[in-house]
Each structure stands twice: as structure tokens, then as C-alpha cells.
Scaffold this motif. Structure first.
Motif, PDB file in Angstrom:
ATOM      1  N   GLU A   1     -14.923   6.937 -14.441  1.00 55.95           N
ATOM      2  CA  GLU A   1     -13.967   7.748 -13.676  1.00 55.95           C
ATOM      3  C   GLU A   1     -13.678   7.156 -12.307  1.00 55.95           C
ATOM      4  OE1 GLU A   1     -15.882  11.491 -13.336  1.00 55.95           O
ATOM      5  OE2 GLU A   1     -15.423  12.132 -15.389  1.00 55.95           O
ATOM      6  N   ALA A   2     -14.429   6.127 -11.960  1.00 56.44           N
ATOM      7  CA  ALA A   2     -14.376   5.618 -10.588  1.00 56.44           C
ATOM      8  C   ALA A   2     -13.005   5.060 -10.218  1.00 56.44           C
ATOM      9  CB  ALA A   2     -15.440   4.537 -10.395  1.00 56.44           C
ATOM     10  N   ASP A   3     -12.399   4.297 -11.116  1.00 58.55           N
ATOM     11  CA  ASP A   3     -11.150   3.624 -10.770  1.00 58.55           C
ATOM     12  C   ASP A   3     -10.037   4.615 -10.408  1.00 58.55           C
ATOM     13  OD1 ASP A   3      -9.505   1.165 -10.568  1.00 58.55           O
ATOM     14  OD2 ASP A   3      -8.430   2.085 -12.242  1.00 58.55           O
ATOM     15  N   PRO A   4      -9.742   5.622 -11.246  1.00 66.96           N
ATOM     16  CA  PRO A   4      -8.669   6.561 -10.853  1.00 66.96           C
ATOM     17  C   PRO A   4      -9.010   7.371  -9.612  1.00 66.96           C
ATOM     18  CG  PRO A   4      -9.782   7.317 -12.852  1.00 66.96           C
ATOM     19  CD  PRO A   4     -10.244   5.925 -12.596  1.00 66.96           C
ATOM     20  N   VAL A   5     -10.291   7.713  -9.427  1.00 66.49           N
ATOM     21  CA  VAL A   5     -10.691   8.494  -8.250  1.00 66.49           C
ATOM     22  C   VAL A   5     -10.458   7.689  -6.974  1.00 66.49           C
ATOM     23  CG1 VAL A   5     -12.655   9.506  -7.027  1.00 66.49           C
ATOM     24  CG2 VAL A   5     -12.355   9.940  -9.467  1.00 66.49           C
ATOM     25  N   LEU A   6     -10.948   6.440  -6.947  1.00 64.70           N
ATOM     26  CA  LEU A   6     -10.794   5.609  -5.759  1.00 64.70           C
ATOM     27  C   LEU A   6      -9.337   5.225  -5.514  1.00 64.70           C
ATOM     28  CD1 LEU A   6     -13.909   3.261  -6.071  1.00 64.70           C
ATOM     29  CD2 LEU A   6     -13.654   5.348  -4.731  1.00 64.70           C
ATOM     30  N   THR A   7      -8.617   4.971  -6.607  1.00 63.41           N
ATOM     31  CA  THR A   7      -7.200   4.621  -6.468  1.00 63.41           C
ATOM     32  C   THR A   7      -6.407   5.747  -5.833  1.00 63.41           C
ATOM     33  OG1 THR A   7      -7.291   3.141  -8.393  1.00 63.41           O
ATOM     34  CG2 THR A   7      -5.118   3.928  -7.711  1.00 63.41           C
ATOM     35  N   ASN A   8      -6.664   6.972  -6.257  1.00 68.97           N
ATOM     36  CA  ASN A   8      -5.964   8.114  -5.675  1.00 68.97           C
ATOM     37  C   ASN A   8      -6.366   8.334  -4.226  1.00 68.97           C
ATOM     38  OD1 ASN A   8      -4.187   9.841  -7.641  1.00 68.97           O
ATOM     39  ND2 ASN A   8      -5.884   9.079  -8.876  1.00 68.97           N
ATOM     40  N   GLY A   9      -7.619   8.062  -3.919  1.00 76.37           N
ATOM     41  CA  GLY A   9      -8.051   8.180  -2.529  1.00 76.37           C
ATOM     42  C   GLY A   9      -7.372   7.147  -1.646  1.00 76.37           C
ATOM     43  N   MET A  10      -7.265   5.915  -2.159  1.00 74.96           N
ATOM     44  CA  MET A  10      -6.576   4.872  -1.398  1.00 74.96           C
ATOM     45  C   MET A  10      -5.100   5.204  -1.225  1.00 74.96           C
ATOM     46  SD  MET A  10      -8.264   1.407  -2.966  1.00 74.96           S
ATOM     47  CE  MET A  10     -10.038   1.110  -2.877  1.00 74.96           C
ATOM     48  N   ARG A  11      -4.501   5.772  -2.269  1.00 82.31           N
ATOM     49  CA  ARG A  11      -3.088   6.137  -2.191  1.00 82.31           C
ATOM     50  C   ARG A  11      -2.862   7.183  -1.105  1.00 82.31           C
ATOM     51  NH1 ARG A  11      -2.277   8.108  -7.216  1.00 82.31           N
ATOM     52  NH2 ARG A  11      -1.862   6.017  -8.027  1.00 82.31           N
ATOM     53  N   MET A  12      -3.833   8.092  -0.947  1.00 84.04           N
ATOM     54  CA  MET A  12      -3.713   9.153   0.045  1.00 84.04           C
ATOM     55  C   MET A  12      -3.630   8.578   1.461  1.00 84.04           C
ATOM     56  SD  MET A  12      -6.151  12.506   0.466  1.00 84.04           S
ATOM     57  CE  MET A  12      -7.633  11.521   0.584  1.00 84.04           C
ATOM     58  N   MET A  13      -4.314   7.449   1.702  1.00 84.60           N
ATOM     59  CA  MET A  13      -4.339   6.851   3.037  1.00 84.60           C
ATOM     60  C   MET A  13      -3.441   5.619   3.143  1.00 84.60           C
ATOM     61  SD  MET A  13      -6.475   8.669   4.891  1.00 84.60           S
ATOM     62  CE  MET A  13      -7.301   7.703   6.149  1.00 84.60           C
ATOM     63  N   ALA A  14      -2.777   5.256   2.054  1.00 82.18           N
ATOM     64  CA  ALA A  14      -1.984   4.025   2.050  1.00 82.18           C
ATOM     65  C   ALA A  14      -0.857   4.067   3.070  1.00 82.18           C
ATOM     66  CB  ALA A  14      -1.425   3.771   0.650  1.00 82.18           C
ATOM     67  N   PHE A  15      -0.248   5.244   3.247  1.00 84.04           N
ATOM     68  CA  PHE A  15       0.863   5.353   4.190  1.00 84.04           C
ATOM     69  C   PHE A  15       0.436   4.927   5.588  1.00 84.04           C
ATOM     70  CE2 PHE A  15       3.232   8.061   7.251  1.00 84.04           C
ATOM     71  CZ  PHE A  15       4.473   7.482   7.082  1.00 84.04           C
ATOM     72  N   ILE A  16      -0.767   5.342   5.999  1.00 79.33           N
ATOM     73  CA  ILE A  16      -1.258   4.956   7.323  1.00 79.33           C
ATOM     74  C   ILE A  16      -1.369   3.444   7.416  1.00 79.33           C
ATOM     75  CG2 ILE A  16      -3.224   5.052   8.896  1.00 79.33           C
ATOM     76  CD1 ILE A  16      -3.803   7.812   7.971  1.00 79.33           C
ATOM     77  N   GLY A  17      -1.885   2.821   6.366  1.00 83.66           N
ATOM     78  CA  GLY A  17      -2.045   1.375   6.351  1.00 83.66           C
ATOM     79  C   GLY A  17      -0.718   0.653   6.510  1.00 83.66           C
ATOM     80  N   PHE A  18       0.295   1.100   5.784  1.00 87.33           N
ATOM     81  CA  PHE A  18       1.602   0.459   5.865  1.00 87.33           C
ATOM     82  C   PHE A  18       2.224   0.633   7.253  1.00 87.33           C
ATOM     83  CE2 PHE A  18       1.740   0.967   1.091  1.00 87.33           C
ATOM     84  CZ  PHE A  18       1.707  -0.395   0.839  1.00 87.33           C
ATOM     85  N   VAL A  19       2.058   1.813   7.837  1.00 81.69           N
ATOM     86  CA  VAL A  19       2.604   2.046   9.175  1.00 81.69           C
ATOM     87  C   VAL A  19       1.899   1.162  10.199  1.00 81.69           C
ATOM     88  CG1 VAL A  19       2.910   3.729  11.031  1.00 81.69           C
ATOM     89  CG2 VAL A  19       3.341   4.399   8.671  1.00 81.69           C
ATOM     90  N   MET A  20       0.567   1.051  10.095  1.00 85.76           N
ATOM     91  CA  MET A  20      -0.174   0.214  11.035  1.00 85.76           C
ATOM     92  C   MET A  20       0.239  -1.247  10.911  1.00 85.76           C
ATOM     93  SD  MET A  20      -1.932   2.374  12.718  1.00 85.76           S
ATOM     94  CE  MET A  20      -3.078   1.358  13.627  1.00 85.76           C
ATOM     95  N   LEU A  21       0.485  -1.715   9.685  1.00 90.68           N
ATOM     96  CA  LEU A  21       0.952  -3.086   9.487  1.00 90.68           C
ATOM     97  C   LEU A  21       2.310  -3.291  10.151  1.00 90.68           C
ATOM     98  CD1 LEU A  21       0.000  -3.677   5.734  1.00 90.68           C
ATOM     99  CD2 LEU A  21      -0.984  -4.834   7.713  1.00 90.68           C
ATOM    100  N   SER A  22       3.228  -2.355   9.899  1.00 89.24           N
ATOM    101  CA  SER A  22       4.566  -2.472  10.468  1.00 89.24           C
ATOM    102  C   SER A  22       4.523  -2.381  11.990  1.00 89.24           C
ATOM    103  CB  SER A  22       5.470  -1.375   9.889  1.00 89.24           C
ATOM    104  OG  SER A  22       6.808  -1.584  10.254  1.00 89.24           O
ATOM    105  N   ALA A  23       3.664  -1.513  12.525  1.00 86.51           N
ATOM    106  CA  ALA A  23       3.539  -1.366  13.980  1.00 86.51           C
ATOM    107  C   ALA A  23       3.011  -2.645  14.615  1.00 86.51           C
ATOM    108  CB  ALA A  23       2.618  -0.197  14.307  1.00 86.51           C
ATOM    109  N   SER A  24       2.131  -3.341  13.913  1.00 85.82           N
ATOM    110  CA  SER A  24       1.596  -4.595  14.430  1.00 85.82           C
ATOM    111  C   SER A  24       2.689  -5.655  14.536  1.00 85.82           C
ATOM    112  CB  SER A  24       0.468  -5.093  13.515  1.00 85.82           C
ATOM    113  OG  SER A  24      -0.119  -6.265  14.041  1.00 85.82           O
ATOM    114  N   GLY A  25       3.559  -5.720  13.515  1.00 86.37           N
ATOM    115  CA  GLY A  25       4.686  -6.640  13.573  1.00 86.37           C
ATOM    116  C   GLY A  25       5.653  -6.263  14.681  1.00 86.37           C
ATOM    117  N   PHE A  26       5.890  -4.971  14.849  1.00 85.52           N
ATOM    118  CA  PHE A  26       6.756  -4.450  15.907  1.00 85.52           C
ATOM    119  C   PHE A  26       6.222  -4.871  17.281  1.00 85.52           C
ATOM    120  CE2 PHE A  26       8.033  -1.153  18.912  1.00 85.52           C
ATOM    121  CZ  PHE A  26       9.364  -0.917  18.595  1.00 85.52           C
ATOM    122  N   ALA A  27       4.918  -4.693  17.488  1.00 85.56           N
ATOM    123  CA  ALA A  27       4.299  -5.042  18.771  1.00 85.56           C
ATOM    124  C   ALA A  27       4.405  -6.536  19.050  1.00 85.56           C
ATOM    125  CB  ALA A  27       2.829  -4.611  18.769  1.00 85.56           C
ATOM    126  N   LYS A  28       4.254  -7.346  18.013  1.00 82.07           N
ATOM    127  CA  LYS A  28       4.341  -8.799  18.178  1.00 82.07           C
ATOM    128  C   LYS A  28       5.732  -9.215  18.645  1.00 82.07           C
ATOM    129  CE  LYS A  28       2.698 -13.031  17.520  1.00 82.07           C
ATOM    130  NZ  LYS A  28       1.570 -13.581  18.305  1.00 82.07           N
TER     131      LYS A  28
END
Length: 439
Positions: free
Chosen positions: A280-307
């Protein structure tokens, strides 16, 4: 036109129009680069290169989401909900509602503050604690904008004021950059200098609690699909496993200074405890990562913006343009420096990253205006923190949204960013400006 000013305004306007924040940051960076005299191809290249600066942060948040979902399988969130329901009372009786709201908000506030200084897990607690409590919030008709302001207060104010945990990191960055910019200070003075700005944050919080969001707000009870089967409750063993996993994650994070490996350590504990089955580990962890993925993408984009903003060189130009308006006036100079700090932090989303950008310019300007070392500390420290609350790209706003929006009844911009901007950045400017004048 100043490229920094144009880029930040474009990003904020697009965000307020409910355009995706990642897209808004990318468009803002593109326009800022072109206004700053950088060619289209070079702007894209700089933006792309800048993405890598936040790769570890993005991965950290993804794994923290997976860790939170893994811990949820131990039954800890169920225990939290049951405790909250006992506090609320059956069907949330009216006589208990006021006390229940205060107690639940106070607990969230304490945990948020502790996440910065006492147990420095930052926003990792949010996906673990907040989603299971949404139905309790609904039952009590708590305005989620209030919850967002409470959490953001706890994520920002402690590191501004207290030299422990993330606060120690912020104070160290502030001390080092002020010293390297030509002013020798006592590190112990930072807490004193930041006292009034921190008080401004307290005033903003009290205003949100007792005036802005004191009225009840109704939400629908929507089942949250997190990709896992229905849990049957919690056991003592499950709670012990959850606590051990949290301790393991925290210990490893502090030992190796890595949220990535801290989250991995916590996941391993849950794995080998049997609370999370291997199949059961793969779907559980994948859904957890998906829940926080938006933050990751925004932080990546913000880093490019700052540069891109840094490469334009227009942060310094913005300050020099302001110097012409100051004319030796300390009060006007302090105010303009705080506003510039707000613009820079709103754009890049990180107060920790803002300090190195503005200190090299602000410290010589403060010395030229004849400001005291304490006033200089206050201006640079407050200008760096300004915008952290309210920025669409800040983890101090992205974190609360990640927990409050899982049932799609909470908007990142209008329900988190705008409320936190109004209640914290305005008092920060006022109290920071007063402090810079009297210190």
C-alpha cells in the motif's frame, strides 16, 4: 521603468486575477527580464538556471507530504479529531462553541510557533494536522481565513523575534550580512530591535481574531479523497509508532540538517512498524507527495523569478531612485526601505533570501542617513520579513493553503495571501517604521 517593480506588480496582478501562481511568477519574470534590458532568450535561460536553486526545497516538501500521509495511517490524525470532537461536544453545542473555537485556534497557534523554534519542522505539521480537522472547523463554522492567519503568524513571528530554531538561522543571516555590509553589531541586539515589529504582528493577529473573522462562516462537509482506504480508528500502538516516526524525522533532520532525509527516516519507521503495508506504500506516499507538490512547483518558479530580478540589477536602481526622494530625511528613508523590502520579498517569497539582497544596499544608506545600529537592524530585519506573510510564493502562505484547501473550499490568493498581507504586512510597516525612528 524599474524591472523589479514591474515584475512584482505583474505577478501580483495575475495572482489576484486567480491565474495560477506558477504561471504568474513565470510571466512576471519574463516581463521583468525584458524591462530590465535582458533579451528574451537570456531571460528564459536565467529563469531556467534559477529553478535549480530550490530543487532541494521542492523535494523536501514532497517527501514531507509523503511522510504526513504515512503517519496518517497510524491513526494519529483520527486521535486528534476525536480529541477535538470531545472539546467541541456532541453536535457542537452552542454553550461550548466559543470555548472550543478559542482552544482549537490556540492549539494550532502554539504548534505553529513551536514548528519554528522548539521543534523546527516548519510546515511539515500542516498536512498532518489540518486536513483531519476541517470537519471540526466546519462544525464550529470557523472562518478558514482566520485559521490561515493564525498559522502564518506562527510561521513568521517566532523566527523574526526569537533566536532559536529557524529564528537562529534568520538572526545569523541578518547579523552576517549587516556586518559584511560595513556595520559591526551585537547579535544580542537583534531581538531587542525586532521587538516592536513582532508586536505589530501580534496586533494584526488580534485584529483578525476579534474583528475581521470573528463571524461564523459556513462550509460544506466534503469527504477528502486522499487515495487511501477508510481508516477504522486509532490504537495505542499506532500512536506510539506515529510519535516515534516524528521523533526520528526530527532527530535526523537536526543531525544532518536535511528535511529530505528527516522525512525519509520518519517514513522508514512507519514502514517497518507495520502500520503501512508494503503493497500500500506507493499509492499512500504518492498521494501525500501530490498534496504538497503545488508548494514545490511554486518554490521552483519563485527561485527562477528571484534569479531574473537579481540579474536585472534593478533592486539597487530602485534604492538609488528612492535616495533622490529621501533628501536626508530619516523618517522617509526608513519608510521607503521598508516598502522596497516588501516588494522584493513579495516577489521571491523568502525572507531568508531577501536579507542578502537588500543588506548590501540598505546598511550603507542607513549609515549615510545617520541612523543608529539598532535602527539599522530593525529596518533590514523588518524589510526582510515584510512580504513573507502575503506573498503567493512564500511557504508561510503556501503551507496553510496546502492543509485548508484539500476539499477545494479555500483559495490560496483570496483566502490566505490577501488576509495575511492585510493583517501582517501593514502592521509590520507601521511598527517597523516607528521602531526605526525611536531606536
Amino acid at each position: 521603468m524599474n524591472a523589479v517593480l514591474i515584475a512584482v506588480l505583474v505577478m501580483l496582478i495575475l495572482s489576484l486575477l486567480r491565474i495560477n501562481v506558477v504561471f504568474s511568477l513565470a510571466v512576471g519574470a519574463l516581463i521583468g527580464g525584458l524591462v530590465g534590458g535582458i533579451s528574451l532568450i537570456d531571460t528564459v535561460s536565467i529563469y531556467t538556471d534559477g529553478l535549480g536553486n530550490s530543487a532541494s526545497v521542492a523535494l523536501s516538501y514532497a517527501l514531507l507530504g509523503g511522510f504526513a500521509m504515512a503517519v496518517s495511517r497510524t491513526g494519529l490524525p483520527d486521535a486528534v479529531v476525536q480529541l477535538a470532537l470531545k472539546i467541541v461536544g456532541k453536535e457542537g453545542e452552542t454553550k461550548k462553541k466559543s470555548l472550543s473555537k478559542v482552544l482549537i485556534l490556540l492549539i494550532i497557534l502554539i504548534i505553529s510557533c513551536f514548528s519554528q523554534n522548539v521543534i523546527p519542522v516548519h510546515i511539515a505539521f500542516i498536512p498532518l494536522l489540518i486536513p483531519p480537522l476541517l470537519k471540526v472547523f466546519n462544525q464550529l463554522k470557523i472562518d478558514r481565513r482566520l485559521v490561515a492567519t493564525v498559522i502564518t503568524f506562527g510561521l513568521v513571528t517566532p523566527y523574526m523575534y526569537l533566536p532559536a530554531g529557524f529564528g537562529k538561522i534568520y538572526h545569523d543571516i541578518l547579523f552576517t550580512n549587516i556586518k559584511e555590509s560595513g556595520l559591526t553589531i551585537d547579535k544580542g541586539d537583534i531581538t531587542t530591535a525586532m521587538a516592536l515589529p513582532a508586536l505589530g504582528m501580534v496586533v494584526g493577529l488580534l485584529f483578525a481574531v476579534f474583528i475581521s473573522y470573528r463571524k461564523p462562516r459556513t462550509y460544506e462537509d466534503i469527504d477528502i479523497d486522499q487515495g487511501t482506504e477508510e481508516r477504522t480508528g486509532y490504537t495505542t500502538r499506532g500512536i506510539i509508532v506515529a510519535l516515534l516516526a516524528i521523533v526520528a524525522a526530527l532527530t535526523v533532520q537536526l543531525l544532518v540538517d536535511s528535511m529530505i532525509f528527516g522525512a525519509l527516516a520518519g517514513i522508514v519507521v512507519v514502514y517497518f512498524s507495520g502500520a503501512l503495508k508494503w503493497n500500500e506504500a506507493d499509492p499512500v506516499l504518492t498521494n501525500g507527495m501530490r498534496m504538497m507538490a503545488f508548494i514545490g512547483f511554486v518554490m521552483l518558479s519563485a527561485s527562477g523569478f528571484a534569479k531574473v530580478l537579481q540579474e536585472t540589477g534593478d533592486v539597487e536602481a530602485l534604492v538609488k531612485g528612492s535616495v533622490a526622494l529621501i533628501g536626508g530625511n530619516q523618517m522617509l528613508g526608513a519608510f521607503l526601505m521598508l516598502v522596497i523590502g516588501l516588494l522584493v520579498t513579495m516577489g521571491i517569497g523568502s525572507s531568508f533570501s531577501t536579507i542578502p539582497i537588500i543588506a548590501t544596499i540598505f546598511v550603507p544608506l542607513c549609515l549615510e542617513l545617520g541612523m543608529s545600529p539598532m535602527a539599522t537592524i530593525c529596518i533590514v530585519g523588518t524589510a526582510g520579513a515584510l512580504g513573507d506573510a502575503g506573498s503567493p510564493a512564500s511557504d508561510s502562505t503556501l503551507g496553510p493553503t496546502s492543509g485548508l484547501a484539500v476539499d477545494r473550499q479555500h483559495d490560496h490568493i483570496w483566502d490566505t495571501c490577501v488576509p495575511t498581507f492585510l493583517h501582517y504586512n501593514i502592521p509590520l510597516i507601521i511598527f517597523g517604521w516607528i521602531a526605526s525612528v525611536i531606536l
